[in-house]
Design an enzyme around this catalytic site. Sequence first.
Site, PDB file in Angstrom:
ATOM      1  CE  LYS A 261      -3.409   2.557   2.806  1.00  0.00           C
ATOM      2  NZ  LYS A 261      -4.358   2.532   3.929  1.00  0.00           N
ATOM      3  CG  ASP A 266      -5.654   7.828   4.340  1.00  0.00           C
ATOM      4  OD1 ASP A 266      -6.544   8.469   3.745  1.00  0.00           O
ATOM      5  OD2 ASP A 266      -5.873   6.803   5.021  1.00  0.00           O
ATOM      6  CE  LYS A 273      -6.795   8.668   7.753  1.00  0.00           C
ATOM      7  NZ  LYS A 273      -7.521   7.575   8.420  1.00  0.00           N
ATOM      8  CG  ASP A 284      -2.039   5.160   4.697  1.00  0.00           C
ATOM      9  OD1 ASP A 284      -1.933   4.123   5.370  1.00  0.00           O
ATOM     10  OD2 ASP A 284      -3.097   5.485   4.119  1.00  0.00           O
ATOM     11  CG  ASP A 343     -10.117   7.473   6.245  1.00  0.00           C
ATOM     12  OD1 ASP A 343      -9.016   7.442   5.650  1.00  0.00           O
ATOM     13  OD2 ASP A 343     -10.229   7.636   7.477  1.00  0.00           O
ATOM     14  CD  GLU A 345      -6.797   5.243   2.097  1.00  0.00           C
ATOM     15  OE1 GLU A 345      -7.800   5.381   2.820  1.00  0.00           O
ATOM     16  OE2 GLU A 345      -5.680   4.928   2.554  1.00  0.00           O
ATOM     17  NE  ARG A 347     -10.894  -1.126   3.250  1.00  0.00           N
ATOM     18  CZ  ARG A 347     -11.497  -1.268   4.424  1.00  0.00           C
ATOM     19  NH1 ARG A 347     -12.660  -1.876   4.502  1.00  0.00           N
ATOM     20  NH2 ARG A 347     -10.933  -0.807   5.522  1.00  0.00           N
TER      21      ARG A 347
HETATM   22  N1  BES Z   1      -4.526   4.440   6.605  1.00  0.00           N
HETATM   23  C1  BES Z   1      -5.688   4.181   7.335  1.00  0.00           C
HETATM   24  C2  BES Z   1      -5.490   3.147   8.427  1.00  0.00           C
HETATM   25  C3  BES Z   1      -4.674   3.546   9.606  1.00  0.00           C
HETATM   26  C4  BES Z   1      -5.231   4.289  10.626  1.00  0.00           C
HETATM   27  C5  BES Z   1      -3.376   3.125   9.716  1.00  0.00           C
HETATM   28  C6  BES Z   1      -4.474   4.609  11.729  1.00  0.00           C
HETATM   29  C7  BES Z   1      -2.627   3.433  10.831  1.00  0.00           C
HETATM   30  C8  BES Z   1      -3.178   4.181  11.834  1.00  0.00           C
HETATM   31  C9  BES Z   1      -6.806   3.648   6.433  1.00  0.00           C
HETATM   32  O1  BES Z   1      -6.808   4.109   5.133  1.00  0.00           O
HETATM   33  C10 BES Z   1      -8.097   4.073   7.042  1.00  0.00           C
HETATM   34  O2  BES Z   1      -8.301   5.235   7.159  1.00  0.00           O
HETATM   35  N2  BES Z   1      -8.906   3.113   7.440  1.00  0.00           N
HETATM   36  C11 BES Z   1     -10.148   3.382   8.065  1.00  0.00           C
HETATM   37  C12 BES Z   1     -11.150   2.417   7.522  1.00  0.00           C
HETATM   38  C13 BES Z   1     -12.562   2.716   7.928  1.00  0.00           C
HETATM   39  C14 BES Z   1     -13.050   3.972   7.252  1.00  0.00           C
HETATM   40  C15 BES Z   1     -13.420   1.541   7.559  1.00  0.00           C
HETATM   41  C16 BES Z   1      -9.963   3.189   9.563  1.00  0.00           C
HETATM   42  O3  BES Z   1      -9.213   2.300   9.951  1.00  0.00           O
HETATM   43  O4  BES Z   1     -10.506   3.956  10.311  1.00  0.00           O
HETATM   44 ZN    ZN Z   2      -4.905   4.687   4.428  1.00  0.00          ZN
HETATM   45 ZN    ZN Z   3      -7.860   5.960   4.934  1.00  0.00          ZN
END
Ligand code: BES
Ligand code: ZN
Ligand code: ZN
Length: 495
Positions: A261, A266, A273, A284, A343, A345, A347
């Site tokens: 990834k 992000d 966020k 990220d 968010d 994104e 996947r």
């Molecule tokens: N990059 C983030 C995941 C992340 C969050 C990594 C905090 C490390 C620390 C990812 O893209 C994301 O934002 N995921 C969301 C998914 C949700 C919207 C289903 C998450 O984990 O909140």
């Molecule tokens: Zn992310």
């Molecule tokens: Zn994200």
Amino acid sequence: MKINVLTIKPLEFKGEMLVIPVYKKEGLPTDLSDLNKRLEGVISEIISSGEFEGELKTSYVLHTYGKIGARRLLLVGLGERKDFGIESVRIASGQAAKEADKLKIKEYGIIVFGIDKGLEPSYVAQAIVEGAELALYKFTKYKPKAKKSVVETLDLLSDEKFVDEVKRGAMFGSAYAEGVKLARDVANTPSSDATPEKIAKLALDLASQYNLPVKVFDTSEMKKLGMGGILAVGRGSDNEPKLIIIEYKGSDDKPIVIIGKTITFDSGGLSLKTPQGMEEMKYDKSGGAAILGIIKALSILKLPVHVIGILPAVENMPSGKAYKPGDIIKHYGGKTSEIISTDAEGRLVLADAIAYARDVYKPKAIIDLATLTGACVIALGNHASGLMGNDDKLLRKIEEVSEIVGERVWRLPLWKEYYDQIKSEVADIKNVGGRPGGAITAAAFLGSFAEDTPWAHLDIAGTAWTQEKTAEKPYIPKGATGVGVRLILELLKRL
Ligand code: BES
Ligand code: ZN
Ligand code: ZN
């Protein structure tokens, strides 16, 4: 750092500092009794008085006043023998390196230790070199006046019997560390200086340095290929997305594809966020950074494996052009997904990469590394990466090498019910399956694209950089850890 392997006894070592490993609760190792005698028993005195207890992550420096060749000795703790393993070696060596640096020592010696405990000499040497190299890593690109590490040379004192193995281990240790350092550099770089285009440039430079085949797809090429995930996520940003494919062909076998990834930043997109901690989202791209590190180390070592690294490099930003919740996008290969959150994104971009890898390369296996979910951090904290996939044998191998490299992984289940959670009314799947099991439904999303290709997914959200609860280790400085690089290298080495 230059590494020398010397077949001399500790007493014969001449130099600024010699590192002596000490187990907790055991006194001085018997083979150092002559050294102790020459120093009039001062080492055993320091240990028996309890002044130095041999605890892991501790050390004790003493001067030798010309009584032996080494100007100083550094006693470094290995912890208790019952808890000892290869990770103790890495930690103790890291501790010693930091101490050497603090004392402004350019060259020091270290006894290749732990061998009596049945560890293979090559692994011990490798761990010593990794521990030292990685402990001295500093990200100073933006601090030109910061002190660089002064240590230049490390002398490994080996028994004549093991010298070839020690040399081999040291070579692996150096190469693995080079890979990790590159991964840390890329992940630590602020997003403005690590746009998809700049990451592509880095990959092209790496490829030309080692003569590797490389391809970079831009927007128009990805449109032709139908990579709707990457294009949608990238659309809100002024920095165009790139799909980077870099190959290391050390054999004619079917390839193993490793995908990282690479979200260069992000922001969450329109599902923005909160500001708290958003700066950490420059990390990220840690998965992609690890891929570049792995490819670099493979090239240095010339390992006989065939590996294809794929980095979907994309910036996730809100704007008038950005993709939106409710949108339905079509991925490479035709599968559609409904956007619940912009968010989620990672996947979406990985889906295109996985589907493409499967279709074009027919690989032996696909392994992805991704800072994919906050939910994984909630599940495992900062002490392990989440491990999921569709191939028990592959996952077991990853668990096995995880022990050796000291990068913990923990398996989460991936039952059919999790796939059911991401069914959509209006598309084949949706990109969020609710809060329950968030790390797993994210994996299920990826699994829908891996289909029957053996596939493993590592969620490195909690381990890719040092966070609030990350346990301190001398060889892991603050910031990007380079997690995954040594893990995958060790896996590839053993396949
Ligand atoms: N990059 C983030 C995941 C992340 C969050 C990594 C905090 C490390 C620390 C990812 O893209 C994301 O934002 N995921 C969301 C998914 C949700 C919207 C289903 C998450 O984990 O909140
Ligand atoms: Zn992310
Ligand atoms: Zn994200």
